[in-house]
Design an enzyme around this catalytic site. Structure first.
Site, PDB file in Angstrom:
ATOM      1  N   PHE A  77       0.762  -1.414  -0.105  1.00 38.87           N
ATOM      2  CA  PHE A  77       0.129  -0.078  -0.269  1.00 38.87           C
ATOM      3  C   PHE A  77       0.693   1.214  -0.099  1.00 38.87           C
ATOM      4  O   PHE A  77       0.283   2.325  -0.370  1.00 38.87           O
ATOM      5  CB  PHE A  77      -0.918  -0.088   1.204  1.00 38.87           C
ATOM      6  CG  PHE A  77      -0.314   0.400   2.356  1.00 38.87           C
ATOM      7  CD1 PHE A  77      -0.036   1.754   2.783  1.00 38.87           C
ATOM      8  CD2 PHE A  77       0.306  -0.781   3.322  1.00 38.87           C
ATOM      9  CE1 PHE A  77       0.421   2.321   4.056  1.00 38.87           C
ATOM     10  CE2 PHE A  77       0.823  -0.199   4.595  1.00 38.87           C
ATOM     11  CZ  PHE A  77       1.164   1.227   4.818  1.00 38.87           C
ATOM     12  N   GLU A 131      -4.778  -3.644  -1.735  1.00 39.75           N
ATOM     13  CA  GLU A 131      -6.273  -3.533  -1.961  1.00 39.75           C
ATOM     14  C   GLU A 131      -6.793  -2.257  -1.172  1.00 39.75           C
ATOM     15  O   GLU A 131      -7.840  -1.878  -1.088  1.00 39.75           O
ATOM     16  CB  GLU A 131      -7.374  -4.950  -1.314  1.00 39.75           C
ATOM     17  CG  GLU A 131      -6.751  -5.161   0.013  1.00 39.75           C
ATOM     18  CD  GLU A 131      -5.797  -6.255   0.027  1.00 39.75           C
ATOM     19  OE1 GLU A 131      -4.645  -5.831  -0.626  1.00 39.75           O
ATOM     20  OE2 GLU A 131      -5.395  -7.194   0.881  1.00 39.75           O
ATOM     21  N   ARG A 132      -5.707  -1.732  -0.376  1.00 39.14           N
ATOM     22  CA  ARG A 132      -6.187  -0.557   0.549  1.00 39.14           C
ATOM     23  C   ARG A 132      -6.134   0.747  -0.370  1.00 39.14           C
ATOM     24  O   ARG A 132      -6.629   1.649  -0.014  1.00 39.14           O
ATOM     25  CB  ARG A 132      -4.975  -0.441   1.765  1.00 39.14           C
ATOM     26  CG  ARG A 132      -5.221  -1.632   2.559  1.00 39.14           C
ATOM     27  CD  ARG A 132      -4.439  -1.731   3.671  1.00 39.14           C
ATOM     28  NE  ARG A 132      -3.438  -2.727   3.966  1.00 39.14           N
ATOM     29  CZ  ARG A 132      -2.551  -3.028   4.754  1.00 39.14           C
ATOM     30  NH1 ARG A 132      -2.268  -1.983   5.443  1.00 39.14           N
ATOM     31  NH2 ARG A 132      -1.935  -4.238   4.937  1.00 39.14           N
ATOM     32  N   SER A 151       5.441  -7.073   3.280  1.00 45.57           N
ATOM     33  CA  SER A 151       6.099  -7.263   4.639  1.00 45.57           C
ATOM     34  C   SER A 151       6.647  -8.425   4.544  1.00 45.57           C
ATOM     35  O   SER A 151       6.481  -9.521   3.589  1.00 45.57           O
ATOM     36  CB  SER A 151       4.959  -7.216   5.605  1.00 45.57           C
ATOM     37  OG  SER A 151       3.750  -8.501   5.246  1.00 45.57           O
ATOM     38  N   CYS A 180       9.634   1.614   3.476  1.00 45.43           N
ATOM     39  CA  CYS A 180      10.547   0.727   3.844  1.00 45.43           C
ATOM     40  C   CYS A 180      11.995   1.097   3.919  1.00 45.43           C
ATOM     41  O   CYS A 180      12.609   0.496   4.572  1.00 45.43           O
ATOM     42  CB  CYS A 180      10.528  -0.509   2.800  1.00 45.43           C
ATOM     43  SG  CYS A 180      10.976   0.074   1.335  1.00 45.43           S
ATOM     44  N   GLU A 204       9.081  -4.135  13.001  1.00 43.42           N
ATOM     45  CA  GLU A 204       9.149  -3.002  12.142  1.00 43.42           C
ATOM     46  C   GLU A 204       7.889  -2.245  12.341  1.00 43.42           C
ATOM     47  O   GLU A 204       6.506  -2.787  12.584  1.00 43.42           O
ATOM     48  CB  GLU A 204       8.929  -3.392  10.812  1.00 43.42           C
ATOM     49  CG  GLU A 204       8.916  -2.324   9.590  1.00 43.42           C
ATOM     50  CD  GLU A 204       8.554  -2.772   8.452  1.00 43.42           C
ATOM     51  OE1 GLU A 204       7.809  -3.605   7.827  1.00 43.42           O
ATOM     52  OE2 GLU A 204       9.014  -2.167   7.362  1.00 43.42           O
TER      53      GLU A 204
HETATM   54  P1  NAD Z   1       1.625  -6.774   3.066  1.00 48.03           P
HETATM   55  O1  NAD Z   1       2.624  -7.673   2.991  1.00 48.03           O
HETATM   56  O2  NAD Z   1       0.617  -6.803   3.911  1.00 48.03           O
HETATM   57  O3  NAD Z   1       0.927  -6.589   1.728  1.00 48.03           O
HETATM   58  C1  NAD Z   1       1.722  -6.601   0.292  1.00 48.03           C
HETATM   59  C2  NAD Z   1       0.793  -7.312  -0.751  1.00 48.03           C
HETATM   60  O4  NAD Z   1       0.831  -8.636  -0.333  1.00 48.03           O
HETATM   61  C3  NAD Z   1      -0.607  -6.898  -0.854  1.00 48.03           C
HETATM   62  O5  NAD Z   1      -0.702  -6.871  -2.523  1.00 48.03           O
HETATM   63  C4  NAD Z   1      -1.620  -7.842  -0.413  1.00 48.03           C
HETATM   64  O6  NAD Z   1      -2.654  -8.059  -0.879  1.00 48.03           O
HETATM   65  C5  NAD Z   1      -0.850  -9.094  -0.174  1.00 48.03           C
HETATM   66  N1  NAD Z   1      -1.019  -9.994   0.815  1.00 48.03           N
HETATM   67  C6  NAD Z   1      -1.370  -9.524   2.076  1.00 48.03           C
HETATM   68  N2  NAD Z   1      -1.547 -10.630   2.950  1.00 48.03           N
HETATM   69  C7  NAD Z   1      -1.511 -11.812   1.947  1.00 48.03           C
HETATM   70  C8  NAD Z   1      -1.320 -13.220   2.129  1.00 48.03           C
HETATM   71  N3  NAD Z   1      -1.582 -13.732   3.351  1.00 48.03           N
HETATM   72  N4  NAD Z   1      -1.075 -14.113   1.179  1.00 48.03           N
HETATM   73  C9  NAD Z   1      -1.130 -13.509  -0.047  1.00 48.03           C
HETATM   74  N5  NAD Z   1      -0.825 -12.148  -0.240  1.00 48.03           N
HETATM   75  C10 NAD Z   1      -0.898 -11.163   0.865  1.00 48.03           C
HETATM   76  O7  NAD Z   1       2.257  -5.269   3.097  1.00 48.03           O
HETATM   77  P2  NAD Z   1       1.573  -3.655   3.310  1.00 48.03           P
HETATM   78  O8  NAD Z   1       1.388  -3.491   4.446  1.00 48.03           O
HETATM   79  O9  NAD Z   1       0.986  -3.593   2.098  1.00 48.03           O
HETATM   80  O10 NAD Z   1       3.142  -2.982   3.007  1.00 48.03           O
HETATM   81  C11 NAD Z   1       3.971  -2.617   3.977  1.00 48.03           C
HETATM   82  C12 NAD Z   1       5.016  -3.328   4.121  1.00 48.03           C
HETATM   83  O11 NAD Z   1       5.896  -3.419   2.776  1.00 48.03           O
HETATM   84  C13 NAD Z   1       6.151  -3.041   5.153  1.00 48.03           C
HETATM   85  O12 NAD Z   1       6.682  -4.046   5.712  1.00 48.03           O
HETATM   86  C14 NAD Z   1       7.304  -2.389   4.213  1.00 48.03           C
HETATM   87  O13 NAD Z   1       8.546  -2.495   4.787  1.00 48.03           O
HETATM   88  C15 NAD Z   1       7.265  -3.221   3.077  1.00 48.03           C
HETATM   89  N6  NAD Z   1       7.766  -2.534   1.910  1.00 48.03           N
HETATM   90  C16 NAD Z   1       9.026  -3.094   1.388  1.00 48.03           C
HETATM   91  C17 NAD Z   1       9.682  -2.358   0.338  1.00 48.03           C
HETATM   92  C18 NAD Z   1      10.883  -3.080  -0.050  1.00 48.03           C
HETATM   93  O14 NAD Z   1      11.274  -2.444  -1.141  1.00 48.03           O
HETATM   94  N7  NAD Z   1      11.513  -3.760   0.750  1.00 48.03           N
HETATM   95  C19 NAD Z   1       8.915  -1.369  -0.257  1.00 48.03           C
HETATM   96  C20 NAD Z   1       7.725  -0.887   0.188  1.00 48.03           C
HETATM   97  C21 NAD Z   1       7.287  -1.808   1.102  1.00 48.03           C
END
Ligand code: NAD
Length: 496
Positions: free
Chosen positions: A148, A175-176, A225, A280, A382
């Site tokens: 998101f 989806e958010r 994440s 991140c 985090e």
């Molecule tokens: P998230 O892991 O909750 O979601 C990321 C994606 O995974 C979304 O599209 C979501 O729909 C999908 N998803 C969520 N739960 C799932 C499941 N159980 N099974 C399959 N798919 C699933 O992350 P978020 O809250 O949207 O974003 C924040 C996180 O992303 C933080 O931890 C941040 O550090 C990380 N991030 C990392 C980078 C990087 O380059 N390393 C960059 C941006 C964000």
């Protein structure tokens, strides 16, 4: 209420099925709803992408790049609309959203260089009348699953390069805040991209699991994440797909006693609290070397933080906005409370902040916590909020040990005037992206982005040169055109 559907084969569809609210985090109101794709919808997107691949892989690379040139112009022309969409659903202030979009556009610019990037490697006369070359062929249908916090930039890390390399793409955005991805799809169509090459399916785990198991998907780029990144990487590998899965972070900045303290404070303010700490690469821990430096830093930070303005994305004079959801706000508040209970000192407390006119928004003010230790939950996890924690150490080596012992290794920074210390730090620290007096060392589009340890699962980093390798497979061809009349007898030894 607006319903956000899916973009498949060049048009928006809104099939019956599950849906979820999309909030405006500043008002706290559900203002839109997004459809959550079923297996049938995801398979429909993959089928169209698979069909479109046959022609697209054979389209001259200069023609593919031309679409990206036009797309770049359209992104610039429509920047205000894009930053407003980001503001409405993510809460990011327009200056921050504009920065995100600009970094995304730079990846489109890099993708425009595809004719050069895909030239391959050629060796003449590797043997008598024998030439050999390596070419980089597209993989087929590839997918991107994005978080998101960068609804424009992170998708733009992925699909422009994948598409220009000759692949077709299915994007599953967060989806958010799904509207931005849908709008990017429209602009790509306007730029002349044929239908079926870029598709967006909105959804949750159900949609992701179809993408991970369908054998027509050849590669998966994920950003999100760490627990989900690990799940995506393991599942994609089990299903024989190429995968790069970028995860979470806990980025430390070391502040040396010789640092320009006013400069360090200014840099830390933006890097810790910009985008409400939902980056991140946010600097969430400052490791102060020596009590004198720590005391000075804390008192200067405290003074500077009193000037910060928190509020809605619509007021460009705000420094940062709300958190993404009410649940996430509660989670961040719980970490502050837990640090307090475990003995840390809350110097500036952002809990219970009131933003005029936005009493139901998901706001937390900038928070500064001193005397944090590595055993505290708030240090280990985090937090992903506007919370900066200070850990005090006696020397640089102790600070480096802390960083190396942490499970994450995304970004880090050192503030110092000592070149020798900076050089030692960047050479030895176990982190993928390092800043020297640069708080957010996010690599430019022509390098590649990625952390170490549990911040990245996979071998290749995102975008840049690694991105080209990720979205192509090498084929090496060896050919012989002997002069007429020259014949070689059979040979049973290994060719040399
Ligand atoms: P998230 O892991 O909750 O979601 C990321 C994606 O995974 C979304 O599209 C979501 O729909 C999908 N998803 C969520 N739960 C799932 C499941 N159980 N099974 C399959 N798919 C699933 O992350 P978020 O809250 O949207 O974003 C924040 C996180 O992303 C933080 O931890 C941040 O550090 C990380 N991030 C990392 C980078 C990087 O380059 N390393 C960059 C941006 C964000």
């Amino acid at each position: 209420m607006t319903t956000i559907g899916h973009f498949i084969n060049g048009r928006t569809i809104t099939p019956q099925g599950r849906s979820q609210s999309v909030y405006n985090p500043a008002t706290g109101n559900a203002e839109k709803s997004v459809l959550l794709a079923s297996k049938t919808t995801v398979e429909e997107a993959i089928t169209h992408a698979q069909t479109a691949f046959a022609d697209w892989r054979n389209t001259p690379v200069s023609k593919r790049a031309r679409v990206m040139f036009k797309f770049k112009h359209l992104l610039e022309e429509n920047a205000q609309h894009i930053t407003a969409l980001i503001g409405q659903e993510h809460g990011k202030i327009s200056h921050d959203a504009a920065g995100e979009l600009q970094r995304g556009i730079e990846n489109v610019e890099f993708a425009c260089a595809a004719p050069h990037l895909l030239k391959g490697e050629h060796s003449k006369n590797v043997g008598p009348s024998i030439d050999s070359w390596s070419e980089f062929q597209p993989l087929g249908v590839v997918t991107g699953i994005t978080p998101f916090n960068f609804p424009a930039m992170v998708p733009l890390w992925m699909f422009p390069l994948a598409i220009v390399c000759g692949n077709t793409f299915v994007l599953k955005p967060s989806e958010r805040d799904p509207s931005c991805a849908m709008y990017l799809a429209q602009l790509l169509k306007e730029a002349g991209l044929p239908d079926g090459i870029f598709n967006v399916v909105n959804g949750d785990k159900e949609a992701v699991d179809v993408l991970l198991s369908d054998e027509r998907i050849k590669a998966v780029s994920f950003v999100g994440s760490t627990p989900i990144a690990e799940y995506i990487y393991t599942t994609a590998n089990t299903n024989a797909k190429r995968c790069q899965a970028l995860g979470g972070a806990k980025n430390h900045a070391i502040v040396m006693p010789d640092a320009d303290m006013d400069n360090a404070v200014n840099q830390l303010l933006g890097a810790a609290f910009g985008s409400s700490g939902e980056r991140c690469m946010a600097l969430s821990v400052v490791v102060a070397v020596g009590d004198e430096a720590a005391d000075q830093l804390v008192s200067k930070m405290q003074a500077a933080m009193s000037e910060l303005k928190v509020g809605s994305y619509q007021d460009a004079s705000n420094d940062f906005g709300p958190l993404i959801t009410k649940q996430h706000k509660q989670r961040v508040e719980a970490f502050i409370t837990s640090a307090e209970r475990q003995g840390a000192k809350i110097v500036v407390d952002g809990r219970n902040i009131q933003v005029d006119g936005y009493s139901d928004g998901f706001f937390i003010g900038a928070t500064l916590i001193d005397s944090v230790t590595p055993i505290m939950e708030s240090y280990q996890a985090e937090i992903f909020g506007p919370v900066l924690q200070v850990v005090r150490v006696d020397n640089m080596q102790q600070g480096m040990q802390l960083i190396d012992d942490h499970e994450y290794g995304n970004g880090t920074c050192i503030f110092t005037r000592d070149g020798e210390a900076a050089r030692y730090f960047s050479d030895h620290i176990q982190v993928g992206m390092v800043g020297i007096n640069v708080p957010l060392p996010v690599p430019v589009a022509y390098h590649s982005f990625g952390g170490w340890k549990r911040s990245l699962f996979g071998d290749l980093h995102a975008y840049g040169p690694d991105g080209v390798r990720f979205y192509t497979k090498r084929k090496t061809i060896t050919q012989r055109w002997p002069s007429s009349g020259v014949r070689e007898g059979a040979s049973f030894s290994f060719p040399s």
